[in-house]
Design a protein around this motif. Sequence first.
Motif, PDB file in Angstrom:
ATOM      1  N   PRO A  48       0.812  -1.224   0.000  1.00 22.33           N
ATOM      2  CA  PRO A  48       0.000   0.000   0.000  1.00 22.33           C
ATOM      3  C   PRO A  48       0.846   1.274   0.000  1.00 22.33           C
ATOM      4  O   PRO A  48       0.492   2.252  -0.668  1.00 22.33           O
ATOM      5  N   TRP A  49       1.955   1.253   0.757  1.00 25.26           N
ATOM      6  CA  TRP A  49       2.828   2.432   0.766  1.00 25.26           C
ATOM      7  C   TRP A  49       3.439   2.666  -0.603  1.00 25.26           C
ATOM      8  O   TRP A  49       3.480   3.804  -1.088  1.00 25.26           O
ATOM      9  N   SER A  50       3.915   1.615  -1.258  1.00 32.80           N
ATOM     10  CA  SER A  50       4.526   1.764  -2.582  1.00 32.80           C
ATOM     11  C   SER A  50       3.509   2.282  -3.600  1.00 32.80           C
ATOM     12  O   SER A  50       3.833   3.106  -4.444  1.00 32.80           O
ATOM     13  N   VAL A  51       2.286   1.780  -3.511  1.00 31.12           N
ATOM     14  CA  VAL A  51       1.236   2.259  -4.423  1.00 31.12           C
ATOM     15  C   VAL A  51       0.972   3.738  -4.183  1.00 31.12           C
ATOM     16  O   VAL A  51       0.852   4.530  -5.123  1.00 31.12           O
ATOM     17  N   PHE A  52       0.890   4.128  -2.907  1.00 29.29           N
ATOM     18  CA  PHE A  52       0.632   5.527  -2.563  1.00 29.29           C
ATOM     19  C   PHE A  52       1.785   6.427  -3.002  1.00 29.29           C
ATOM     20  O   PHE A  52       1.563   7.473  -3.635  1.00 29.29           O
ATOM     21  N   TYR A  53       3.009   6.008  -2.696  1.00 28.71           N
ATOM     22  CA  TYR A  53       4.172   6.865  -2.920  1.00 28.71           C
ATOM     23  C   TYR A  53       4.603   6.884  -4.385  1.00 28.71           C
ATOM     24  O   TYR A  53       4.960   7.948  -4.915  1.00 28.71           O
ATOM     25  N   SER A  54       4.571   5.726  -5.037  1.00 27.61           N
ATOM     26  CA  SER A  54       5.138   5.631  -6.388  1.00 27.61           C
ATOM     27  C   SER A  54       4.106   5.751  -7.500  1.00 27.61           C
ATOM     28  O   SER A  54       4.469   6.034  -8.642  1.00 27.61           O
ATOM     29  N   VAL A  55       2.829   5.527  -7.193  1.00 28.17           N
ATOM     30  CA  VAL A  55       1.804   5.554  -8.238  1.00 28.17           C
ATOM     31  C   VAL A  55       0.870   6.759  -8.078  1.00 28.17           C
ATOM     32  O   VAL A  55       0.659   7.520  -9.026  1.00 28.17           O
ATOM     33  N   LYS A  56       0.322   6.940  -6.887  1.00 28.65           N
ATOM     34  CA  LYS A  56      -0.693   7.989  -6.701  1.00 28.65           C
ATOM     35  C   LYS A  56      -0.075   9.383  -6.615  1.00 28.65           C
ATOM     36  O   LYS A  56      -0.555  10.322  -7.261  1.00 28.65           O
ATOM     37  N   LEU A  57       0.960   9.547  -5.795  1.00 25.13           N
ATOM     38  CA  LEU A  57       1.537  10.878  -5.611  1.00 25.13           C
ATOM     39  C   LEU A  57       2.070  11.484  -6.910  1.00 25.13           C
ATOM     40  O   LEU A  57       1.851  12.678  -7.152  1.00 25.13           O
ATOM     41  N   PRO A  58       2.777  10.730  -7.768  1.00 20.74           N
ATOM     42  CA  PRO A  58       3.209  11.342  -9.040  1.00 20.74           C
ATOM     43  C   PRO A  58       2.046  11.826  -9.907  1.00 20.74           C
ATOM     44  O   PRO A  58       2.137  12.875 -10.562  1.00 20.74           O
ATOM     45  N   GLN A  59       0.936  11.077  -9.902  1.00 20.18           N
ATOM     46  CA  GLN A  59      -0.227  11.512 -10.666  1.00 20.18           C
ATOM     47  C   GLN A  59      -0.838  12.784 -10.077  1.00 20.18           C
ATOM     48  O   GLN A  59      -1.419  13.597 -10.803  1.00 20.18           O
ATOM     49  N   LEU A  60      -0.705  12.935  -8.778  1.00 22.01           N
ATOM     50  CA  LEU A  60      -1.330  14.064  -8.083  1.00 22.01           C
ATOM     51  C   LEU A  60      -0.391  15.249  -7.886  1.00 22.01           C
ATOM     52  O   LEU A  60      -0.756  16.199  -7.200  1.00 22.01           O
ATOM     53  N   ALA A  82       4.301  26.464  -8.438  1.00 26.19           N
ATOM     54  CA  ALA A  82       3.348  25.359  -8.583  1.00 26.19           C
ATOM     55  C   ALA A  82       2.995  25.119 -10.048  1.00 26.19           C
ATOM     56  O   ALA A  82       2.718  23.983 -10.447  1.00 26.19           O
ATOM     57  N   TRP A  83       3.002  26.164 -10.844  1.00 31.18           N
ATOM     58  CA  TRP A  83       2.720  26.026 -12.283  1.00 31.18           C
ATOM     59  C   TRP A  83       3.957  25.571 -13.056  1.00 31.18           C
ATOM     60  O   TRP A  83       3.855  24.782 -13.993  1.00 31.18           O
ATOM     61  N   LEU A  84       5.133  26.042 -12.626  1.00 26.73           N
ATOM     62  CA  LEU A  84       6.355  25.816 -13.389  1.00 26.73           C
ATOM     63  C   LEU A  84       6.957  24.426 -13.156  1.00 26.73           C
ATOM     64  O   LEU A  84       7.447  23.795 -14.104  1.00 26.73           O
ATOM     65  N   ILE A  85       6.914  23.943 -11.912  1.00 30.23           N
ATOM     66  CA  ILE A  85       7.565  22.662 -11.590  1.00 30.23           C
ATOM     67  C   ILE A  85       7.008  21.503 -12.412  1.00 30.23           C
ATOM     68  O   ILE A  85       7.778  20.718 -12.984  1.00 30.23           O
ATOM     69  N   PRO A  86       5.676  21.337 -12.542  1.00 29.73           N
ATOM     70  CA  PRO A  86       5.184  20.241 -13.397  1.00 29.73           C
ATOM     71  C   PRO A  86       5.608  20.392 -14.859  1.00 29.73           C
ATOM     72  O   PRO A  86       5.849  19.390 -15.543  1.00 29.73           O
ATOM     73  N   LYS A  87       5.706  21.646 -15.332  1.00 28.66           N
ATOM     74  CA  LYS A  87       6.120  21.875 -16.717  1.00 28.66           C
ATOM     75  C   LYS A  87       7.559  21.418 -16.941  1.00 28.66           C
ATOM     76  O   LYS A  87       7.899  20.890 -18.008  1.00 28.66           O
ATOM     77  N   LEU A  88       8.408  21.626 -15.929  1.00 25.48           N
ATOM     78  CA  LEU A  88       9.832  21.323 -16.095  1.00 25.48           C
ATOM     79  C   LEU A  88      10.182  19.888 -15.771  1.00 25.48           C
ATOM     80  O   LEU A  88      11.018  19.272 -16.444  1.00 25.48           O
ATOM     81  N   PHE A  89       9.542  19.321 -14.746  1.00 26.56           N
ATOM     82  CA  PHE A  89       9.986  18.021 -14.248  1.00 26.56           C
ATOM     83  C   PHE A  89       9.005  16.877 -14.511  1.00 26.56           C
ATOM     84  O   PHE A  89       9.360  15.716 -14.358  1.00 26.56           O
TER      85      PHE A  89
END
Length: 568
Positions: free
Chosen positions: A477-489, A556-563
């Motif tokens: 559950p931690w791996s799913v939360f940390y590696s799958v959900k958080l990057p999408q969010l 908050a707008w720039l970081i997703p654009k760059l990374f």
Amino acid sequence: MIVDTSLFTRWVKLTPSILITLLLVPVVAGLLGVILPAFGWLPALGEDSVDFRGFKALFQTPGFVTMLTLSFSTSFISTFFAVILSILILGNYFDSKLLGHIQKLLGPILVIPHAAAAIAIGFLIAPSGLIMRLFSPWLSGAELPPDILLPNDPLGFSIILGLTLKELPFILLMAMAAMQQKEIKQTIEGQYKVALSLGYYPFTSFCKAVLPILYPFMRLPIFAILAYSSASIEIPLILGPNTPPTLAVAIMQWFNDVDLHLRIQASAGALVQVILTLCVLFTWWLLEQCVKRFCLSRLINGRRTYADMTWKFLTHCITLLVLFAIVLALIGLVLWSFAGYWSFPKAYPDQLVTLHWQSALQQLPEIINDTILVALAATGIALFLALFTLEAEQQRRTQLSSVASLMIYLPLLVPSIAFLFGIVWVKEIIGVNAVFSMVVVGHLLFVMPYVFLSLATSYRKLDLRYAKVAASLGCSPWSVFYSVKLPQLMPPILFSSALGLAISFSQYLPTLLLGGGRINTLTTEAVAIASGASRRISAVYVIIQLLLPAFGFILAWLIPKLFFRPRC
């Protein structure tokens, strides 16, 4: 990153209870902590008898009825105007691309601190303000500033203007957020198209087919701003009258008075403030019932238009006027921050200097440091609690109950001046001296609702197929939360963080009361300077107040654009 799965699961299960407790206990303890001093029981001052001295002194205060009237009228009228303007804008731009542009423009305005907005509005409407300068002497004929009491007028027109301009973006954005929810969006768009196909004009279609569905989702935000505005401090303190002020401002002055016995009167005033806020909310409910009875027959009378073109023209004018006022206020702030000698009625300073910026920047590093540290701590805690609470929802496959959801917004619905005073009393009784931690807790009470609200929609709409695939491959559950959900969010998380920082930057009363004057932020300094220092220095502080949250939203707008952009 290795984390004990069982520990993560336990934390997720406990977090909703922790979140509700952190919000509920301070508010309830604060309200309880203000009741006993209100009835005269204050052992710290040698007062150990229960009586009504505080209320008696309160009711005998010169201008007490005026305080009540001013607090009630300014909060109710400003909210009424903000709701009407919101309905006009939503109704006339409902099927237009302009509504999306307006939403983008209003987002940054929403996070402007109330103190900064009040100072900027004061610069505009003052007798020697930018509006009068633009129309003098060619239209007004004035060679000297007119002798009018603006701001600080006794009837509170300045307060109403300031509150309306601050409440309008909030109501609009909350309504638009509700309109974007999938089920609601499908329903209102379908109803709107049916009304249009039956020959109803656009604005009438919105009022008859969309507004009855949308308004229930606007009620909680409206009640929140009614509660806030009835006990607001910053805007009435800067724009309102001083003799007498609104009740909330008077309570704050009594609490900070050198005569400590006035705290009994302040506590009694805090309880009266709670009753006043309840009266404002009840009056709004009565207005809703009257409108419902009056408009019910008109919803089904078959009339296709109610002067739609007139309302559309009026909406265009109001929207342009609001945008013009915002732009003019920003221009005025910049000019005042660099102005040297600036005689009336000239619309432009005689000379531009950097002296005011140099003077302010010498004092700002420590203030900015405290402002950012408190904001980062409060926002970080709020983000952690919000994410784990929303994860608990998904693991249990049920959303928070309506009661629990209401508890999250409790600090926005209860007058802050009441429970914050109580928290100060409880803190003194317990003997807590952790000033920084108390200020962080005070900010968290107001940051948490906004962070949770901004994250909840995105988290609940998350595509769970990726998480199920990861779980089927043996991920914890931690791996799913940390590696799958958080990057999408990540984009909504960054936006929520920027919003939380902006809300924390704007907090005045929690910093003033819980910090005891030992922690100064940009907002507390800006309000103090606005009360008696140079208009030019005030403009510098307001601009920096605006730049800090703007910088957060840019990141908050720039970081997703760059990374987080797609890579080939």
